[in-house]
Design a protein around this motif. Structure first.
Motif, PDB file in Angstrom:
ATOM      1  N   LYS A  82     -88.750 -54.643  -8.434  1.00  0.00           N
ATOM      2  CA  LYS A  82     -87.818 -55.616  -9.027  1.00  0.00           C
ATOM      3  C   LYS A  82     -86.799 -56.158  -8.020  1.00  0.00           C
ATOM      4  N   LEU A  83     -86.367 -55.283  -7.088  1.00  0.00           N
ATOM      5  CA  LEU A  83     -85.320 -55.698  -6.152  1.00  0.00           C
ATOM      6  C   LEU A  83     -85.837 -55.991  -4.748  1.00  0.00           C
ATOM      7  N   GLY A  84     -87.071 -55.605  -4.462  1.00  0.00           N
ATOM      8  CA  GLY A  84     -87.678 -55.971  -3.188  1.00  0.00           C
ATOM      9  C   GLY A  84     -87.404 -55.044  -2.024  1.00  0.00           C
ATOM     10  N   PHE A  85     -86.906 -53.846  -2.269  1.00  0.00           N
ATOM     11  CA  PHE A  85     -86.668 -52.900  -1.180  1.00  0.00           C
ATOM     12  C   PHE A  85     -87.994 -52.458  -0.572  1.00  0.00           C
ATOM     13  N   LYS A  86     -87.964 -52.156   0.716  1.00  0.00           N
ATOM     14  CA  LYS A  86     -89.141 -51.677   1.447  1.00  0.00           C
ATOM     15  C   LYS A  86     -88.926 -50.218   1.842  1.00  0.00           C
ATOM     16  N   SER A  87     -89.978 -49.431   1.660  1.00  0.00           N
ATOM     17  CA  SER A  87     -89.910 -48.009   1.977  1.00  0.00           C
ATOM     18  C   SER A  87     -89.782 -47.792   3.473  1.00  0.00           C
ATOM     19  N   LYS A  88     -88.934 -46.868   3.837  1.00  0.00           N
ATOM     20  CA  LYS A  88     -88.762 -46.457   5.221  1.00  0.00           C
ATOM     21  C   LYS A  88     -89.044 -44.966   5.366  1.00  0.00           C
ATOM     22  N   GLY A  89     -89.812 -44.424   4.414  1.00  0.00           N
ATOM     23  CA  GLY A  89     -90.167 -43.009   4.474  1.00  0.00           C
ATOM     24  C   GLY A  89     -89.366 -42.191   3.482  1.00  0.00           C
ATOM     25  N   ASN A  90     -89.455 -40.890   3.642  1.00  0.00           N
ATOM     26  CA  ASN A  90     -88.667 -40.024   2.764  1.00  0.00           C
ATOM     27  C   ASN A  90     -87.982 -38.935   3.572  1.00  0.00           C
ATOM     28  N   PHE A  91     -87.080 -38.234   2.900  1.00  0.00           N
ATOM     29  CA  PHE A  91     -86.295 -37.188   3.538  1.00  0.00           C
ATOM     30  C   PHE A  91     -85.909 -36.174   2.476  1.00  0.00           C
ATOM     31  N   VAL A  92     -85.464 -35.013   2.919  1.00  0.00           N
ATOM     32  CA  VAL A  92     -84.997 -33.984   2.002  1.00  0.00           C
ATOM     33  C   VAL A  92     -83.481 -34.065   1.939  1.00  0.00           C
ATOM     34  N   ASP A  93     -82.965 -34.297   0.738  1.00  0.00           N
ATOM     35  CA  ASP A  93     -81.529 -34.392   0.502  1.00  0.00           C
ATOM     36  C   ASP A  93     -80.921 -33.002   0.626  1.00  0.00           C
ATOM     37  N   GLN A  94     -79.970 -32.865   1.510  1.00  0.00           N
ATOM     38  CA  GLN A  94     -79.331 -31.567   1.746  1.00  0.00           C
ATOM     39  C   GLN A  94     -78.517 -31.092   0.550  1.00  0.00           C
ATOM     40  N   LEU A  95     -78.095 -32.027  -0.298  1.00  0.00           N
ATOM     41  CA  LEU A  95     -77.271 -31.684  -1.449  1.00  0.00           C
ATOM     42  C   LEU A  95     -78.023 -30.813  -2.457  1.00  0.00           C
ATOM     43  N   ASP A  96     -79.279 -31.175  -2.735  1.00  0.00           N
ATOM     44  CA  ASP A  96     -80.023 -30.436  -3.765  1.00  0.00           C
ATOM     45  C   ASP A  96     -81.442 -30.066  -3.344  1.00  0.00           C
ATOM     46  N   ASN A  97     -81.757 -30.302  -2.064  1.00  0.00           N
ATOM     47  CA  ASN A  97     -83.073 -29.964  -1.520  1.00  0.00           C
ATOM     48  C   ASN A  97     -84.201 -30.786  -2.147  1.00  0.00           C
ATOM     49  N   ALA A  98     -83.878 -31.915  -2.744  1.00  0.00           N
ATOM     50  CA  ALA A  98     -84.875 -32.793  -3.353  1.00  0.00           C
ATOM     51  C   ALA A  98     -85.435 -33.751  -2.306  1.00  0.00           C
ATOM     52  N   THR A  99     -86.699 -34.087  -2.438  1.00  0.00           N
ATOM     53  CA  THR A  99     -87.295 -35.095  -1.571  1.00  0.00           C
ATOM     54  C   THR A  99     -86.963 -36.471  -2.145  1.00  0.00           C
ATOM     55  N   CYS A 100     -86.467 -37.335  -1.289  1.00  0.00           N
ATOM     56  CA  CYS A 100     -86.036 -38.671  -1.715  1.00  0.00           C
ATOM     57  C   CYS A 100     -86.743 -39.742  -0.897  1.00  0.00           C
ATOM     58  N   ASN A 101     -87.028 -40.861  -1.528  1.00  0.00           N
ATOM     59  CA  ASN A 101     -87.518 -42.042  -0.825  1.00  0.00           C
ATOM     60  C   ASN A 101     -86.319 -42.790  -0.267  1.00  0.00           C
ATOM     61  N   TRP A 102     -86.465 -43.295   0.944  1.00  0.00           N
ATOM     62  CA  TRP A 102     -85.419 -44.057   1.624  1.00  0.00           C
ATOM     63  C   TRP A 102     -85.900 -45.499   1.751  1.00  0.00           C
ATOM     64  N   TYR A 103     -85.056 -46.428   1.310  1.00  0.00           N
ATOM     65  CA  TYR A 103     -85.422 -47.843   1.296  1.00  0.00           C
ATOM     66  C   TYR A 103     -84.402 -48.685   2.040  1.00  0.00           C
ATOM     67  N   GLU A 104     -84.877 -49.845   2.503  1.00  0.00           N
ATOM     68  CA  GLU A 104     -83.964 -50.839   3.064  1.00  0.00           C
ATOM     69  C   GLU A 104     -84.382 -52.219   2.592  1.00  0.00           C
ATOM     70  N   LEU A 105     -83.391 -53.089   2.541  1.00  0.00           N
ATOM     71  CA  LEU A 105     -83.627 -54.489   2.220  1.00  0.00           C
ATOM     72  C   LEU A 105     -82.807 -55.314   3.195  1.00  0.00           C
ATOM     73  N   GLU A 106     -83.485 -56.214   3.885  1.00  0.00           N
ATOM     74  CA  GLU A 106     -82.807 -57.082   4.830  1.00  0.00           C
ATOM     75  C   GLU A 106     -82.439 -58.398   4.159  1.00  0.00           C
ATOM     76  N   LYS A 107     -81.336 -58.957   4.604  1.00  0.00           N
ATOM     77  CA  LYS A 107     -80.803 -60.176   3.997  1.00  0.00           C
ATOM     78  C   LYS A 107     -81.845 -61.281   3.893  1.00  0.00           C
ATOM     79  N   GLU A 108     -82.599 -61.515   4.971  1.00  0.00           N
ATOM     80  CA  GLU A 108     -83.559 -62.615   4.939  1.00  0.00           C
ATOM     81  C   GLU A 108     -84.741 -62.357   4.011  1.00  0.00           C
ATOM     82  N   LYS A 109     -84.916 -61.113   3.560  1.00  0.00           N
ATOM     83  CA  LYS A 109     -86.011 -60.791   2.655  1.00  0.00           C
ATOM     84  C   LYS A 109     -85.548 -60.727   1.190  1.00  0.00           C
ATOM     85  N   PHE A 110     -84.252 -60.891   0.987  1.00  0.00           N
ATOM     86  CA  PHE A 110     -83.692 -60.810  -0.369  1.00  0.00           C
ATOM     87  C   PHE A 110     -83.979 -62.092  -1.135  1.00  0.00           C
ATOM     88  N   ASN A 111     -84.531 -61.912  -2.322  1.00  0.00           N
ATOM     89  CA  ASN A 111     -84.789 -63.039  -3.222  1.00  0.00           C
ATOM     90  C   ASN A 111     -84.149 -62.703  -4.550  1.00  0.00           C
TER      91      ASN A 111
END
Length: 182
Positions: free
Chosen positions: A151-180
């Motif tokens: 819905k928002l157009g974010f692109k996956s940049k991999g995942n990481f383990v959140d130190q707060l709760d040890n959960a695996t999280c997806n990490w996303y980025e959205l660049e200005k020129e790709k925002f619609n």
């Protein structure tokens, strides 16, 4: 009077104020809302006072923070959405802006996360002139993951383990020129 940052067809996004205390407590004490957040639901109203104070401090220090999302039809705070300056490293990133949102369950599935998310991104890219906005989501939170990607157009940049709760999280980025925003 709370400062209004953005209006959409169905929502008002404004600063969080002390008068929002009961609704913020309702939101942050709900186990379904907090399921993928990495922290336990709040148990006392004093914890919500502390949350509001931290958010208000972010407005002062960073010029931006989470915004109350008010449904125009009911005039109720139904959640929050906004940008947070990450001042502590997350997944190796620091001093970057992260999109976040949280809504009461009775408002899930109505497009409010997408509607408010687009408005926040528009603000970040065009009012704050940011080049990139980040987001992360617990890999088990398929609903939020779909909103970010589809819905928002974010692109996956991999995942990481959140130190707060040890959960695996997806990490996303959205660049200005790709925002619609449409």
């Amino acid at each position: 009077m709370a400062k209004i940052f953005v209006e959409t067809p169905r929502l008002i996004l404004r600063e969080i104020i002390s008068e929002d205390l009961d609704r913020i407590f309702l939101l942050d004490s709900n186990p379904d809302v907090m399921r993928y957040i990495g922290v336990e639901p709040v148990k006392t109203i004093e914890q919500s006072v502390e949350t509001i104070n931290k958010i208000r401090k972010q407005y002062q220090e960073n010029g931006i923070a989470l915004w109350a999302v008010i449904e125009k039809e009911s005039n109720l705070l139904i959640g929050w959405s906004g940008l947070k300056l990450l001042t502590e490293p997350i997944n190796g990133f620091e001093n970057v802006y992260e999109l976040g949102y949280r809504f009461l369950p009775e408002f899930w599935g109505k497009g409010y996360a997408t509607e408010s998310g687009k408005a926040v991104l528009e603000y970040g890219f065009h009012q704050m002139n940011l080049d990139t906005i980040y987001a992360c989501v617990d890999i088990e939170n398929s609903g939020s993951d779909k909103i970010l990607k589809d819905k928002l157009g974010f692109k996956s940049k991999g995942n990481f383990v959140d130190q707060l709760d040890n959960a695996t999280c997806n990490w996303y980025e959205l660049e200005k020129e790709k925002f619609n925003k449409d």
